[in-house]
Scaffold this active site. Structure first.
Site, short mmCIF file in Angstrom:
data_model
loop_
_atom_site.label_atom_id
_atom_site.label_comp_id
_atom_site.label_asym_id
_atom_site.label_seq_id
_atom_site.Cartn_x
_atom_site.Cartn_y
_atom_site.Cartn_z
N GLY A 36 19.84 -57.50 -3.84
CA GLY A 36 18.38 -57.67 -3.77
C GLY A 36 17.68 -56.37 -4.13
O GLY A 36 16.79 -56.34 -5.00
N HIS A 37 18.11 -55.27 -3.49
CA HIS A 37 17.53 -53.96 -3.82
C HIS A 37 17.77 -53.63 -5.29
O HIS A 37 16.88 -53.13 -5.98
CB HIS A 37 18.19 -52.86 -2.97
CG HIS A 37 18.00 -52.99 -1.49
ND1 HIS A 37 19.05 -53.24 -0.63
CD2 HIS A 37 16.89 -52.92 -0.71
CE1 HIS A 37 18.60 -53.29 0.61
NE2 HIS A 37 17.30 -53.10 0.60
N SER A 185 20.15 -59.68 2.80
CA SER A 185 19.44 -58.79 3.72
C SER A 185 20.44 -57.80 4.29
O SER A 185 21.60 -58.15 4.54
CB SER A 185 18.83 -59.60 4.87
OG SER A 185 18.52 -58.75 5.96
P1 AMP Z 1 14.54 -52.94 2.96
O1 AMP Z 1 15.61 -51.96 2.60
O2 AMP Z 1 15.02 -54.11 3.74
O3 AMP Z 1 13.32 -52.27 3.56
O4 AMP Z 1 14.04 -53.58 1.58
C1 AMP Z 1 13.60 -52.76 0.53
C2 AMP Z 1 13.00 -53.63 -0.52
O5 AMP Z 1 13.97 -54.58 -0.99
C3 AMP Z 1 11.80 -54.45 -0.03
O6 AMP Z 1 10.80 -54.48 -1.04
C4 AMP Z 1 12.40 -55.81 0.19
O7 AMP Z 1 11.45 -56.86 0.10
C5 AMP Z 1 13.41 -55.88 -0.94
N1 AMP Z 1 14.44 -56.88 -0.68
C6 AMP Z 1 15.18 -57.02 0.45
N2 AMP Z 1 16.00 -58.07 0.35
C7 AMP Z 1 15.76 -58.64 -0.85
C8 AMP Z 1 16.28 -59.78 -1.55
N3 AMP Z 1 17.22 -60.56 -1.00
N4 AMP Z 1 15.82 -60.05 -2.79
C9 AMP Z 1 14.86 -59.27 -3.35
N5 AMP Z 1 14.32 -58.16 -2.75
C10 AMP Z 1 14.76 -57.87 -1.52
#
Ligand code: AMP
Length: 279
Positions: A36-37, A185
């Site tokens: 995702g990231h 996630s």
């Molecule tokens: P985090 O590390 O959880 O704070 O996420 C960092 C970025 O990655 C944020 O903009 C999230 O929305 C994005 N993100 C997290 N999980 C996903 C996913 N499965 N698909 C796309 N973007 C994601």
């Protein structure tokens, strides 16, 4: 890839990058990077000639009973992934570097933060808005990319950058999922095998009911049934399961497009969120 740990180091690295012509894209993260990231970084690389990513587990967005201390930190693996994606600069400060000891300012966004995740996670969006404001002002990117997985967060960020005249284009990126539909996630590693087998049904139930609503099913009845389906399949507690306007997050009693279905629910001590558009 340059790695900066302090604001001073970041300033020097950004000066160096400014010699390269073209746009600068920012992708903020809390690390433990997954596909995702990486999808956000791929978009960044397409849209800009220079990419900066940040890894910062932001204490301001964790409630005292949440997992700040135990949040998965995998910096060495993350660095390899960022290098592989061709990221130019990583900013990975520690908490004292990000927040001065006598720091007294937080960013609060009205309206969008009186529903959904804001109710179950008081203070969360202030924490996110404050750290993202700081990162945007520190890096001054042309564009910044955030995932639709955290759709309410994306709207909040769009709102305050507009309201505060922060000169950046905020871009939303589609949710990346496992083959079985579970949204990726960093917290999915908390799921035990039984919970992991139940988790994808959040997406399948949302998809089914999004399609039913789209085809004219009664919204109230569909939402009630979706909740019931989730309980029956083993979700412990449902924080919300709502159809809302995609821009204002107001509840929809009839299908006004564009709308989205939003859900947050618990499997044991792990809270999952997901959302999808109702076409
Ligand atoms: P985090 O590390 O959880 O704070 O996420 C960092 C970025 O990655 C944020 O903009 C999230 O929305 C994005 N993100 C997290 N999980 C996903 C996913 N499965 N698909 C796309 N973007 C994601």
């Amino acid at each position: 890839m340059i790695i900066s740990r302090t604001r001073k180091e970041l300033e020097i690295a950004l000066n160096k990058l400014s010699e390269i012509p073209g746009k600068l894209a920012l992708v903020p993260t809390m690390g433990n990077l997954h596909q995702g990231h990486l999808s956000l970084l791929k978009i960044a690389k397409k849209k800009a000639s220079k990419t900066i990513s940040t890894i910062f587990v932001n204490p301001l967005q964790f409630a005292p009973d949440e997992d700040f201390e135990t949040y998965p930190r995998e910096e060495n693996c993350d660095i390899l992934k960022l290098v592989e994606e061709g990221v130019d600069l990583l900013f990975a400060p520690n908490v004292n570097e990000m927040y001065r000891q006598n720091s007294k300012t937080t960013i609060n966004v009205g309206g969008l933060t009186d529903c959904l995740c804001a109710l179950s996670r008081p203070g969360f969006f202030d924490g996110v808005a404050t750290v993202v404001t700081k990162l945007l002002l520190q890096a001054l990117p042309d564009i910044a990319i955030f995932g639709e997985k955290d759709y309410q967060q994306l709207l909040v960020i769009k709102r305050f950058t507009t309201d505060l005249d922060i000169p950046v284009e905020i871009i939303g990126a589609p949710t990346i999922r496992e083959k079985d539909g579970l949204a990726l996630s960093s917290r999915n590693i908390y799921l035990d095998p039984k919970s992991r087998s139940i988790a994808p049904s959040m997406f399948s139930i949302l998809s089914q009911h999004a399609s039913n609503i789209s085809n004219g099913s009664d919204i109230k009845k569909s939402l009630k049934l979706a909740r019931q389906n989730m309980h029956d399949l083993g979700f412990d507690k449902i924080d919300y399961l709502d159809l809302r306007n995609s821009q204002t997050l107001e509840t929809c009693s009839d299908l006004k497009r564009p709308s989205r279905l939003f859900a947050a629910a618990w499997l044991g001590s792990t809270r999952l969120i997901d959302n999808l558009t109702v076409t």
